[in-house]
Structures are given as C-alpha cells and as structure tokens.
Design a protein around this motif. Structure first.
Motif, mmCIF file in Angstrom:
data_model
loop_
_atom_site.group_PDB
_atom_site.id
_atom_site.type_symbol
_atom_site.label_atom_id
_atom_site.label_comp_id
_atom_site.label_asym_id
_atom_site.label_seq_id
_atom_site.Cartn_x
_atom_site.Cartn_y
_atom_site.Cartn_z
ATOM 1 N N PRO A 12 0.595 -1.412 -0.386
ATOM 2 C CA PRO A 12 -0.438 -0.315 -0.495
ATOM 3 C C PRO A 12 0.801 1.012 -0.255
ATOM 4 O O PRO A 12 2.252 1.279 0.738
ATOM 5 N N ARG A 13 0.477 2.423 -0.327
ATOM 6 C CA ARG A 13 1.327 3.595 -0.479
ATOM 7 C C ARG A 13 1.985 4.169 1.003
ATOM 8 O O ARG A 13 2.935 4.339 0.615
ATOM 9 N N TRP A 17 5.788 4.831 1.463
ATOM 10 C CA TRP A 17 6.089 5.678 1.971
ATOM 11 C C TRP A 17 6.879 5.094 3.130
ATOM 12 O O TRP A 17 8.253 6.021 3.112
ATOM 13 N N ASP A 18 6.911 4.805 4.193
ATOM 14 C CA ASP A 18 7.212 4.513 5.757
ATOM 15 C C ASP A 18 8.797 3.850 4.916
ATOM 16 O O ASP A 18 9.584 3.925 5.999
ATOM 17 N N PRO A 70 3.005 14.433 3.481
ATOM 18 C CA PRO A 70 3.106 13.273 4.348
ATOM 19 C C PRO A 70 2.270 12.176 3.404
ATOM 20 O O PRO A 70 1.394 12.472 3.014
ATOM 21 N N GLY A 71 2.904 10.630 3.362
ATOM 22 C CA GLY A 71 2.653 9.989 3.033
ATOM 23 C C GLY A 71 2.929 9.892 1.071
ATOM 24 O O GLY A 71 2.728 8.714 0.627
ATOM 25 N N VAL A 91 5.291 8.889 -4.103
ATOM 26 C CA VAL A 91 4.568 7.593 -3.997
ATOM 27 C C VAL A 91 3.364 7.686 -3.921
ATOM 28 O O VAL A 91 2.784 8.740 -3.109
ATOM 29 N N ASP A 92 2.718 7.157 -5.238
ATOM 30 C CA ASP A 92 1.391 7.001 -5.468
ATOM 31 C C ASP A 92 0.610 5.767 -5.750
ATOM 32 O O ASP A 92 1.637 4.607 -5.434
ATOM 33 N N ASP A 93 -0.394 6.097 -5.477
ATOM 34 C CA ASP A 93 -1.251 4.798 -5.530
ATOM 35 C C ASP A 93 -0.968 3.935 -6.915
ATOM 36 O O ASP A 93 -1.100 5.055 -7.563
ATOM 37 N N ASP A 94 -1.216 3.141 -7.243
ATOM 38 C CA ASP A 94 -1.241 1.512 -8.090
ATOM 39 C C ASP A 94 -2.081 1.307 -8.072
ATOM 40 O O ASP A 94 -2.384 0.349 -7.067
#
Length: 145
Positions: A12-13, A17-18, A70-71, A91-94
């Motif tokens: 997950p995004r 990211w983390d 953030p995120g 960081v993007d959703d895919d």
C-alpha cells in the motif's frame, strides 16, 4: 538533466512511503555512510546529514527538507560544501499497490556543468539499489512480492 528511478510494488502507498522515507535505513544500502535525521524527524525545514567515511576521511552530504506532503512527497535540497543538488521522492497509488518515483540531480559546487552528467550516470546505480533495497525489504517483512 536529472535521473529518475521508478519502482512498482504491491505495498500500500503508506507502507512504501514509510520504507523509502526511513532515511536512517538508507544506511544499510549506501556503503560507508550513516544518515543522521534530527530528533523531530522529517519535517519542513529539517536538516538531514549523510556522512560517508573511509578511514580518517569523511564527507558530509547535508540536505534540507524543502517540501513535505506526508505519505506522498518529500523534497530534499543538498546544501553542503561537498555536494549540491536535490532529490524529489514521491509515492503514488497504483492499481497493484504503489509506485515510488525518485528523481534527483547531484553535482559538485562550482562544477555543475562538468559534474552533473556524472551524477546522472552514477546516480541510478547507487540510488536504484537504495530504492530497491528499501522497497524489497518492506515487501519481505510484509510477506509481499
């Protein structure tokens, strides 16, 4: 010109990211280098310092957090005497999970025109390993790809 590294993941995004913004963890993927993050963490205006040591010789890569969503997005601008440039990490959703995009330019102060092409060639080799190592490590811990 800048170089760009892209890495798709089933994470997950937020998890991707983390992984890529845990700058202290970058140390495991950059030989001879320790990354120091201020106690307050990654906040706008924070200064991060990557110190590379080879015996008694050390070089410091100071970076300032100049943009932070953030995120989603982190921008670091190199402010040290040894290295200049910037890095933009998003960081993007895919559809399959997430996609990390790391775009960066690096050069030596006073020699930007001469040294930026070298950074463009060497950067993907170094930072590609960092991105791959961080994301793959998070995937393994999660039981993913």
């Amino acid at each position: 010109m800048a170089f760009t590294i892209r890495r798709a993941s089933d994470l997950p995004r937020e998890a991707a990211w983390d992984a890529v913004t845990d700058l202290r963890a970058h140390t495991a993927h950059v030989p001879l280098t320790d990354v120091e993050v201020p106690d307050g963490g990654l906040v706008l205006g924070a200064e991060v310092n990557a110190v590379t040591r080879l015996g008694p010789v050390a070089g410091s890569d100071r970076m300032l957090v100049t943009a932070l969503e953030p995120g989603r997005r982190l921008r670091l601008v190199k402010t040290g005497w040894f290295l200049r440039g910037w890095a933009d990490i998003t960081v993007d959703d895919d559809p399959a999970g997430s996609r990390v995009t790391w775009t960066e330019e690096i050069w030596l102060p006073g020699l930007r025109r001469q040294t930026r092409p070298v950074g463009d060639r060497l950067g993907p080799l170094l930072f590609g390993k960092v991105v791959e190592g961080l994301v793959a490590g998070a995937e393994r811990r999660r039981g993913g790809s």
